[in-house]
Design an enzyme around this catalytic site. Structure first.
Site, PDB file in Angstrom:
ATOM      1  N   ASP A   1       0.836  -1.190   0.000  1.00  0.00           N
ATOM      2  CA  ASP A   1       0.000   0.000   0.000  1.00  0.00           C
ATOM      3  C   ASP A   1       0.877   1.248   0.000  1.00  0.00           C
ATOM      4  OD1 ASP A   1      -2.270  -1.524   0.110  1.00  0.00           O
ATOM      5  OD2 ASP A   1      -2.508  -1.352   2.281  1.00  0.00           O
ATOM      6  N   MET A   2       0.356   2.309  -0.560  1.00  0.00           N
ATOM      7  CA  MET A   2       1.109   3.559  -0.651  1.00  0.00           C
ATOM      8  C   MET A   2       1.634   3.995   0.726  1.00  0.00           C
ATOM      9  SD  MET A   2      -0.263   7.189  -2.107  1.00  0.00           S
ATOM     10  CE  MET A   2       0.758   8.651  -2.155  1.00  0.00           C
TER      11      MET A   2
END
Length: 556
Positions: A404-405
């Protein structure tokens, strides 16, 4: 309804500076004025006796527990006095109107309004259709058609079997006669057998004609009912479409310039269910209608969390994407001095990728938090683009798996197609072992365990994920506590599957650990960063087959 929605602050606010820009509603930290307005609303909700609604906070309350999203809008009246407005999403206690709260933009529940009147016409169609479909005459016609059809099939099949049986008997007679009779007698017998065959065929045709008549008669009676029902359904459909269009045309939102725009225009006559019912559009519409200047806004959840979503009591949340973003961003916020959209800035700017391990076929990098793994819709800068620039001669997709970012940690990079396929195969077979370290905002009830909660995307509020046993994908996580300190818990996560936001939802959801990760701005509270880090990864080296374990400690 008497104007009572604008309220002044009860708590002292002197010295709190007014924000220069209005809240960006889809990613924000509540302004101090918004927090005070929310606290005063929460105090009211805790003590009020004006309506009854089971939020799930009191075990003695009757009825199903339904938490609710509330919103506050800090605003300034024409005399320069600061105050606030309150709103709730949808209905509250089965009503649209409550003292102290702004009314809906368009009230469909008004008894004398066109919606209720037209709705009653639709309900009358529904009643007529239901009465017809359950009437004794219709059911008798339906049963008669089925019985006649069944009788016809049985009777005709019986005759066909008789024809086949008699044909076999005639063939046997011919075979026996060929050796026992002279030619004249054979000719006579053949004429007789041929006549018998014709009679049976004629009888089958007559029977077929008879049953066709009977079926047509039964169908005619049934079709009369069905035609009537179809006609009612067509009228209902047209009436419903006309009512829906009228609703789209009348459901209009104001902006600061005093311009009205209908929900039909905003969503091209195809709005999602509940669009315009959320707190944010209600608050802004009311402010513009009554000449109030919007200053800051915030929304929070009050009550028990839904079974599928992650909603925490008193927690602030952004406005929803599918329902509110088109209304707010394309119309209602037009002309307001708005905070910058953080999704348009590059959080990876100034950050570097650390190479933890490299050889001829693979690279293992440590991805910083707030750094895309692959290019997004608005941002191009990512691990992929950086690695592509570092290794311009590398072949294949490069990125073997994703983070995930907001999650930091180890990522595997394949320099060639063959290596990529080998590592991908290991991920598919789940032979790659990953360990994450996280800091939880609270203390879970157990010290270790297995979380098994299927996940799917929230179609109304991407990229948020929902727990869904009907349509969700299998998602499992093993976990164990490392230490606790200051009401925070350090844990290891061992994901068995790799779903989007799996660890974040499994940590925050009430059926998981019910303890969100520190800094989780989607499922918990914002902080300096998401305290989740992919710390260790174990895999078989594609070239040597040797088991490799690479570790990079968390920066928190």
């Amino acid at each position: 309804m008497k104007e009572t929605a604008f309220q002044t602050f009860k708590k002292p606010i002197a010295g709190i500076p007014i924000p220069e820009k209005f809240t960006f509603p889809f990613y924000y930290t509540p302004h101090p004025l918004s927090k005070i307005a929310a606290e005063e609303l929460q105090d009211y909700l805790s003590l009020q006796k004006e309506f009854q609604h089971n939020f799930g906070l009191n075990p003695n309350e009757r009825g199903p527990a339904i938490g609710k999203m509330f919103g506050v809008l800090v605003c300034q009246n024409n005399e320069g006095v600061l105050g606030y407005l309150w709103a709730f999403s949808g209905k509250l206690a089965d009503a649209n109107h409550h003292q102290r709260f702004v009314p809906p933009v368009f009230d469909m529940l008004t008894e004398t309004g066109f919606f209720k009147l037209e709705e009653e016409v639709l309900n009358q169609y529904n009643r007529e259709i239901e009465q017809l479909e359950h009437s004794a005459a219709y059911l008798q016609a339906l049963e008669n058609k089925e019985n006649v059809t069944l009788d016809a099939e049985k009777d005709l099949e019986k005759q066909k079997k008789r024809i086949r049986k008699l044909k076999k008997e005639r063939d046997l007679k011919r075979a026996e006669a060929n050796t026992a009779l002279n030619q004249t007698d054979l000719d006579t017998l053949e004429t007789q057998l041929s006549e018998e065959s014709k009679k049976e065929s004629i009888l089958l045709k007559k029977m077929t004609k008879y049953w066709k008549f009977q079926i047509e008669a039964a169908s005619k009676t049934l079709d009369a009912f069905r035609l009537h029902i179809k006609d009612l359904k067509e009228k209902r459909k047209k009436k419903s479409a006309a009512l829906q269009q009228k609703l789209f045309d009348n459901y209009k939102f104001l902006n600061q310039q005093g311009t009205l725009k209908s929900i039909g225009e905003i969503f091209d006559d195809n709005p999602p269910a509940g669009a315009g019912e959320c707190a944010a559009p209600k608050l802004l519409h009311y402010a513009f209608k009554h000449g109030l200047k919007p200053i800051a806004m915030a929304e929070f959840w009050w009550g028990e969390s839904p079974k599928s979503e992650v909603r925490k009591h008193k927690q602030f949340y952004p406005a929803c994407k599918s329902k509110c973003e088109p209304i707010l961003m394309t119309h209602m916020l037009d002309g307001l001095n708005l905070e910058a959209n953080p999704f348009h800035s590059n959080p990876a700017k100034g950050k570097d990728l650390k190479i933890v391990f490299e050889d001829a076929s693979i690279v293992v990098i440590n991805k910083p938090a707030e750094f895309l793994t692959v290019p997004g819709k608005l941002l191009y800068d990512s691990v992929y683009t950086r690695v592509k620039a570092l290794y311009p001669k590398a072949t294949g997709p490069l990125i073997v798996h994703r983070l995930d970012m907001s999650t930091s940690g180890l990522l595997l990079i394949a320099k060639d197609e063959e290596t990529y396929k080998n590592l991908q195969k290991q991920f598919i077979k789940r032979t790659v072992e990953k360990r994450y370290v996280a800091l939880l905002d609270g203390i879970p009830e157990q010290t270790e365990g297995l979380i098994d909660l299927p996940l799917r995307v929230d179609l109304d509020d991407r990229p948020r994920q929902l727990v869904c046993y009907e349509h969700g994908k299998n998602a499992q996580t093993r976990w164990e506590v490392l230490s606790t300190n200051n009401n925070q818990t350090r844990v290891y996560f061992y994901p068995i599957t790799g779903r989007t936001h799996q660890l974040r939802v499994h940590a925050a959801h009430q059926l998981g650990l019910n303890t969100p990760i520190v800094g989780d701005d989607l499922y918990g509270s914002k902080a300096n960063r998401l305290h989740l880090h992919a710390e260790s990864i174990t895999f078989s080296h594609p070239q040597t087959g040797l088991l490799f374990t690479i570790t990079e400690e968390a920066p928190f």
